[in-house]
Design a protein around this motif. Structure first.
Motif, PDB file in Angstrom:
ATOM      1  N   THR A  73       0.845  -1.188   0.000  1.00 52.67           N
ATOM      2  CA  THR A  73       0.000   0.000   0.000  1.00 52.67           C
ATOM      3  C   THR A  73       0.885   1.244   0.000  1.00 52.67           C
ATOM      4  O   THR A  73       2.075   1.177   0.318  1.00 52.67           O
ATOM      5  CB  THR A  73      -0.914   0.039   1.245  1.00 52.67           C
ATOM      6  OG1 THR A  73      -0.085   0.185   2.417  1.00 52.67           O
ATOM      7  CG2 THR A  73      -1.752  -1.221   1.363  1.00 52.67           C
ATOM      8  N   VAL A  74       0.300   2.353  -0.315  1.00 51.58           N
ATOM      9  CA  VAL A  74       1.032   3.625  -0.295  1.00 51.58           C
ATOM     10  C   VAL A  74       1.534   3.907   1.120  1.00 51.58           C
ATOM     11  O   VAL A  74       2.670   4.351   1.310  1.00 51.58           O
ATOM     12  CB  VAL A  74       0.132   4.780  -0.796  1.00 51.58           C
ATOM     13  CG1 VAL A  74       0.816   6.120  -0.596  1.00 51.58           C
ATOM     14  CG2 VAL A  74      -0.230   4.570  -2.255  1.00 51.58           C
ATOM     15  N   GLU A  75       0.722   3.612   2.119  1.00 52.49           N
ATOM     16  CA  GLU A  75       1.110   3.868   3.511  1.00 52.49           C
ATOM     17  C   GLU A  75       2.334   3.042   3.904  1.00 52.49           C
ATOM     18  O   GLU A  75       3.249   3.538   4.562  1.00 52.49           O
ATOM     19  CB  GLU A  75      -0.058   3.579   4.463  1.00 52.49           C
ATOM     20  CG  GLU A  75      -1.221   4.535   4.323  1.00 52.49           C
ATOM     21  CD  GLU A  75      -2.148   4.201   3.143  1.00 52.49           C
ATOM     22  OE1 GLU A  75      -2.062   3.082   2.584  1.00 52.49           O
ATOM     23  OE2 GLU A  75      -2.940   5.079   2.772  1.00 52.49           O
ATOM     24  N   VAL A  76       2.340   1.765   3.506  1.00 52.72           N
ATOM     25  CA  VAL A  76       3.480   0.899   3.815  1.00 52.72           C
ATOM     26  C   VAL A  76       4.731   1.429   3.125  1.00 52.72           C
ATOM     27  O   VAL A  76       5.799   1.516   3.727  1.00 52.72           O
ATOM     28  CB  VAL A  76       3.194  -0.563   3.396  1.00 52.72           C
ATOM     29  CG1 VAL A  76       4.467  -1.399   3.404  1.00 52.72           C
ATOM     30  CG2 VAL A  76       2.139  -1.179   4.291  1.00 52.72           C
ATOM     31  N   ALA A  77       4.611   1.812   1.875  1.00 49.61           N
ATOM     32  CA  ALA A  77       5.757   2.343   1.130  1.00 49.61           C
ATOM     33  C   ALA A  77       6.285   3.616   1.781  1.00 49.61           C
ATOM     34  O   ALA A  77       7.499   3.771   1.954  1.00 49.61           O
ATOM     35  CB  ALA A  77       5.367   2.608  -0.323  1.00 49.61           C
ATOM     36  N   GLU A  78       5.395   4.520   2.174  1.00 50.80           N
ATOM     37  CA  GLU A  78       5.828   5.768   2.812  1.00 50.80           C
ATOM     38  C   GLU A  78       6.568   5.486   4.111  1.00 50.80           C
ATOM     39  O   GLU A  78       7.605   6.091   4.385  1.00 50.80           O
ATOM     40  CB  GLU A  78       4.623   6.673   3.072  1.00 50.80           C
ATOM     41  CG  GLU A  78       4.075   7.312   1.823  1.00 50.80           C
ATOM     42  CD  GLU A  78       2.812   8.119   2.061  1.00 50.80           C
ATOM     43  OE1 GLU A  78       2.222   8.027   3.161  1.00 50.80           O
ATOM     44  OE2 GLU A  78       2.400   8.834   1.136  1.00 50.80           O
ATOM     45  N   GLU A  79       6.042   4.571   4.916  1.00 49.62           N
ATOM     46  CA  GLU A  79       6.688   4.230   6.182  1.00 49.62           C
ATOM     47  C   GLU A  79       8.061   3.603   5.932  1.00 49.62           C
ATOM     48  O   GLU A  79       9.036   3.932   6.594  1.00 49.62           O
ATOM     49  CB  GLU A  79       5.805   3.270   6.979  1.00 49.62           C
ATOM     50  CG  GLU A  79       6.295   3.030   8.378  1.00 49.62           C
ATOM     51  CD  GLU A  79       5.343   2.176   9.192  1.00 49.62           C
ATOM     52  OE1 GLU A  79       5.796   1.651  10.227  1.00 49.62           O
ATOM     53  OE2 GLU A  79       4.172   2.019   8.810  1.00 49.62           O
ATOM     54  N   ALA A  80       8.133   2.711   4.962  1.00 49.00           N
ATOM     55  CA  ALA A  80       9.399   2.038   4.650  1.00 49.00           C
ATOM     56  C   ALA A  80      10.441   3.031   4.151  1.00 49.00           C
ATOM     57  O   ALA A  80      11.605   2.978   4.564  1.00 49.00           O
ATOM     58  CB  ALA A  80       9.162   0.947   3.615  1.00 49.00           C
ATOM     59  N   TYR A  81      10.046   3.935   3.267  1.00 50.90           N
ATOM     60  CA  TYR A  81      10.998   4.896   2.712  1.00 50.90           C
ATOM     61  C   TYR A  81      11.458   5.930   3.740  1.00 50.90           C
ATOM     62  O   TYR A  81      12.523   6.507   3.597  1.00 50.90           O
ATOM     63  CB  TYR A  81      10.426   5.586   1.473  1.00 50.90           C
ATOM     64  CG  TYR A  81      10.389   4.673   0.268  1.00 50.90           C
ATOM     65  CD1 TYR A  81      11.553   4.103  -0.242  1.00 50.90           C
ATOM     66  CD2 TYR A  81       9.196   4.357  -0.355  1.00 50.90           C
ATOM     67  CE1 TYR A  81      11.526   3.249  -1.333  1.00 50.90           C
ATOM     68  CE2 TYR A  81       9.153   3.505  -1.452  1.00 50.90           C
ATOM     69  CZ  TYR A  81      10.322   2.958  -1.937  1.00 50.90           C
ATOM     70  OH  TYR A  81      10.298   2.116  -3.014  1.00 50.90           O
ATOM     71  N   LEU A 137      15.488   2.191  -0.433  1.00 49.94           N
ATOM     72  CA  LEU A 137      14.864   0.875  -0.361  1.00 49.94           C
ATOM     73  C   LEU A 137      14.349   0.423  -1.724  1.00 49.94           C
ATOM     74  O   LEU A 137      13.778   1.213  -2.472  1.00 49.94           O
ATOM     75  CB  LEU A 137      13.686   0.957   0.621  1.00 49.94           C
ATOM     76  CG  LEU A 137      12.908  -0.310   0.890  1.00 49.94           C
ATOM     77  CD1 LEU A 137      13.737  -1.258   1.753  1.00 49.94           C
ATOM     78  CD2 LEU A 137      11.622   0.021   1.619  1.00 49.94           C
ATOM     79  N   PHE A 138      14.554  -0.839  -2.028  1.00 46.52           N
ATOM     80  CA  PHE A 138      13.977  -1.457  -3.210  1.00 46.52           C
ATOM     81  C   PHE A 138      12.762  -2.248  -2.730  1.00 46.52           C
ATOM     82  O   PHE A 138      12.897  -3.083  -1.833  1.00 46.52           O
ATOM     83  CB  PHE A 138      14.970  -2.421  -3.862  1.00 46.52           C
ATOM     84  CG  PHE A 138      16.147  -1.760  -4.512  1.00 46.52           C
ATOM     85  CD1 PHE A 138      16.219  -1.655  -5.888  1.00 46.52           C
ATOM     86  CD2 PHE A 138      17.194  -1.257  -3.764  1.00 46.52           C
ATOM     87  CE1 PHE A 138      17.305  -1.060  -6.507  1.00 46.52           C
ATOM     88  CE2 PHE A 138      18.287  -0.651  -4.368  1.00 46.52           C
ATOM     89  CZ  PHE A 138      18.335  -0.556  -5.739  1.00 46.52           C
TER      90      PHE A 138
END
Length: 87
Positions: free
Chosen positions: A42-50, A56-57
């Motif tokens: 999800t966009v939220e997961v990607a934002e948190e990860a970045y 991050l890949f």
């Protein structure tokens, strides 16, 4: 004692999320590239990860093994992550 060039993590771990492990991993091996696999892209997961790891890949599951190979090659070559890998 050699250091890893890259680490492949699954977002969902048996005892939590790899996002809680990621800061410790980057502190221990700051040069290691990280490939995060997820079936929950999800966009939220990607934002948190970045926020934790800007370089991050990310790769959504399921994926073709050749896609993962290409990401590993990009990471090892020092290239920036493709913006279309998450999702």
């Amino acid at each position: 004692d050699s250091l890893p060039s890259f680490v492949i993590l699954d977002l969902k771990l048996p005892d939590g999320s790899s996002l809680t492990v990621l800061p410790e991993l980057k502190q221990k091996w700051p040069a290691a590239k990280v490939i995060l696999l997820t079936g929950y892209g999800t966009v939220e997961v990607a934002e948190e990860a970045y926020k934790v790891e800007p370089e991050l890949f990310m790769q959504s599951k399921p994926f073709d093994p050749e896609t993962l190979r290409a990401l590993v090659e990009l990471a090892l070559a020092g290239n920036s992550p493709p913006q279309t890998a998450a999702g």
